[in-house]
Design a protein around this motif. Structure first.
Motif, short mmCIF file in Angstrom:
data_model
loop_
_atom_site.label_atom_id
_atom_site.label_comp_id
_atom_site.label_asym_id
_atom_site.label_seq_id
_atom_site.Cartn_x
_atom_site.Cartn_y
_atom_site.Cartn_z
N VAL A 90 -13.45 4.25 7.22
CA VAL A 90 -13.56 2.83 7.57
C VAL A 90 -13.07 2.58 9.00
O VAL A 90 -13.71 1.87 9.78
N MET A 148 -10.85 7.55 2.83
CA MET A 148 -11.48 6.24 2.96
C MET A 148 -10.95 5.52 4.20
O MET A 148 -11.71 4.86 4.91
N THR A 149 -9.65 5.67 4.46
CA THR A 149 -9.06 5.05 5.64
C THR A 149 -9.72 5.56 6.91
O THR A 149 -10.11 4.79 7.79
N PHE A 156 -10.71 0.29 -1.17
CA PHE A 156 -11.61 -0.14 -0.11
C PHE A 156 -11.21 -1.51 0.42
O PHE A 156 -11.19 -1.74 1.64
N ILE A 201 -11.49 2.82 -6.47
CA ILE A 201 -12.28 2.87 -5.24
C ILE A 201 -12.41 1.47 -4.64
O ILE A 201 -12.23 1.28 -3.43
N VAL A 202 -12.71 0.49 -5.48
CA VAL A 202 -12.87 -0.89 -4.98
C VAL A 202 -11.55 -1.41 -4.44
O VAL A 202 -11.48 -2.02 -3.36
N ILE A 248 -10.10 -2.07 4.41
CA ILE A 248 -10.88 -2.87 5.36
C ILE A 248 -10.11 -4.09 5.85
O ILE A 248 -10.49 -4.70 6.86
#
Length: 205
Positions: A160, A156-157, A11, A7-8, A15
């Motif tokens: 964000v 996630m893309t 992310f 996840i990190v 970003i």
């Protein structure tokens, strides 16, 4: 498989400013929040071919075939330069315009975002490098696990990019009034996409 380390890592990758982020910001500033969300959707769907390529092993072929890699790469370079030229002339997809001059349908905004990511061959190789370290090691589950990791990455893309775009769309009212500000923004987007095209042109398989 889906660990906090993944996840990190995902992310941080998402970003980081790249062509998709810049395009989404440009749509937010130039067309408003709804257009920025359409751009985020398009950029997210542009990931799908690369995820499939990595999952099916085609990314390895792309990586070893200099001709195929360069064909996709320079198609992407040409597309980015075309968008930069349109912004410079204040007539293209990235042109920042007053609301009454905006006429592009949302599907076209999304389609451009899709093309931006589809024509970036590094994404296939990126997935081939990013996902395997987070697999369980069971060959029978590798395809399913890569698809699941890719789906999380895509979600996630979109999230964000949507935040980026909505923020830019909110700022739109503050910077669109003076004509000089619009011209400056158009030149800035043109310069950024020309620089991204140059960086892509220098990428090696």
């Amino acid at each position: 498989m889906i660990t906090w380390q993944f996840i990190v890592t995902a992310f941080v990758v998402v970003i980081a400013p790249g062509t998709g982020v810049i395009y989404t910001l440009a749509m937010g500033l130039g067309r408003g929040r709804i257009a920025s969300l359409a751009a985020a959707v398009g950029c997210t769907f542009g990931i799908v071919p690369h995820l499939l390529a990595a999952t099916l092993g085609l990314a390895a072929v792309l990586h070893t075939s200099a001709l195929l890699f360069n064909v996709v790469k320079f198609a992407g370079v040409a597309y980015l330069l075309w968008m930069a030229w349109g912004a410079l002339r204040q007539t293209g997809a990235l042109a920042v315009k007053p609301a009454e001059q905006v006429s592009d349908p949302l599907w076209r905004v999304a389609w451009r975002g899709t093309l931006i990511n589809v024509l970036n061959p590094k994404l296939s190789i990126f997935f081939l490098a990013l996902l395997p370290p987070f697999l369980s090691g069971d060959p029978a589950r590798a395809t399913l696990e890569m698809a699941l990791l890719g789906a999380v990455f895509m979600a996630m893309t979109f999230a964000v990019f949507a935040v980026y775009g909505v923020f830019a769309g909110t700022c739109r009212a503050w910077i669109l009034s003076p004509e000089r500000a619009m011209a400056w923004l158009n030149r800035s987007f043109a310069a950024v996409f020309a620089a991204l095209a140059g960086r892509l042109a220098l990428e090696r398989a």
